[in-house]
Design a protein around this motif. Sequence first.
Motif, short mmCIF file in Angstrom:
data_model
loop_
_atom_site.label_atom_id
_atom_site.label_comp_id
_atom_site.label_asym_id
_atom_site.label_seq_id
_atom_site.Cartn_x
_atom_site.Cartn_y
_atom_site.Cartn_z
N THR A 154 -3.61 82.80 -22.30
CA THR A 154 -2.30 82.44 -22.83
C THR A 154 -1.59 81.55 -21.83
OG1 THR A 154 -2.12 84.53 -24.03
CG2 THR A 154 -0.09 83.31 -23.64
N ILE A 155 -1.29 80.33 -22.23
CA ILE A 155 -0.63 79.37 -21.34
C ILE A 155 0.88 79.46 -21.54
CG2 ILE A 155 -0.39 76.96 -20.69
CD1 ILE A 155 -3.11 78.14 -20.07
N GLY A 156 1.59 79.89 -20.50
CA GLY A 156 3.04 79.98 -20.57
C GLY A 156 3.71 78.80 -19.91
N THR A 157 3.01 78.20 -18.92
CA THR A 157 3.57 77.07 -18.18
C THR A 157 2.51 76.03 -17.93
OG1 THR A 157 5.15 78.53 -17.04
CG2 THR A 157 4.74 76.38 -16.05
N VAL A 158 2.85 74.77 -18.17
CA VAL A 158 1.98 73.65 -17.83
C VAL A 158 2.67 72.83 -16.75
CG1 VAL A 158 0.92 71.51 -18.64
CG2 VAL A 158 0.91 73.53 -20.11
N LEU A 159 2.01 72.66 -15.63
CA LEU A 159 2.54 71.84 -14.53
C LEU A 159 1.77 70.53 -14.52
CD1 LEU A 159 4.20 71.32 -11.96
CD2 LEU A 159 2.44 72.55 -10.66
#
Length: 271
Positions: free
Chosen positions: A2-7
């Motif tokens: 589960t991707i909550g943040t993409v930097l």
Amino acid sequence: MTIGTVLVGCGNMGYAMLAGWLKAGRLAAAEIFVVEPSTELRDRAAALGVATGASPAEIPANAAPRLVILAVKPQVIREVTAEYRRFADGGTVFLSIAAGTPIATFEAVLGAATPVVRCMPNTPAAIGMGMMVVFANRQVPAAELGFVKDLLATSGAVAEIADESLMDAVTAVSGSGPAYVFHFIECLTAAGEAAGLPAETAKLLAMQTVLGAASLAAGSSEEPATLRRQVTSPNGTTAAALAVLMGGDRLKNLVAEAVEAARARSVELGK
């Protein structure tokens, strides 16, 4: 996963902020995806336990991140931002730390309904002592703005402005400000050497004095002007030096001129 943040971008500032978020427990490594084309920088990020990729195409197709952080240079921000249009459905907040890039740029690329937060950090954020100033468009929910500000707080102090045009002044004061202080340290060191001190001693005295004075001011309930007066004995050595610096508002005018030059340049770069 589960991707909550993409930097997006993990250079020195991006990496420093990422490391701070993980260390503070504000974000979980398992929920972060870092997009960084440089193999060296990507490997450095991966060592923190986050998932990485060289391009946005490697982000899982079902990803619906809460936050996309754009930590790339202003020169490429428009074309890089366009690669993340698939997240511009209103449910994802975009956070930019690209200097001089207005909210309107992101709205033009992503759509006017996209929640966007613009942040101006400075280099001391790399050691958790930065100054982060944010401006959010009307599409950013209060809860999401609070989340972003809490995240940024791991890198230093956070302030919010209600008028985006003030970001040019922010850039001139805190964004460029560390360089002014570094130059003051250079000058105080050189003056110490000219007065007869060994080079390393002069450098230590200058750096520690600036560090100590800033820390004292930050931790005191007194205004800096009061602290200055408290350390200035009538007809003493400090008074003699301040007569030079403050006579005719010499230093005040010089700093005002420098800040205005930086502000004006920030306005030019933002056009």
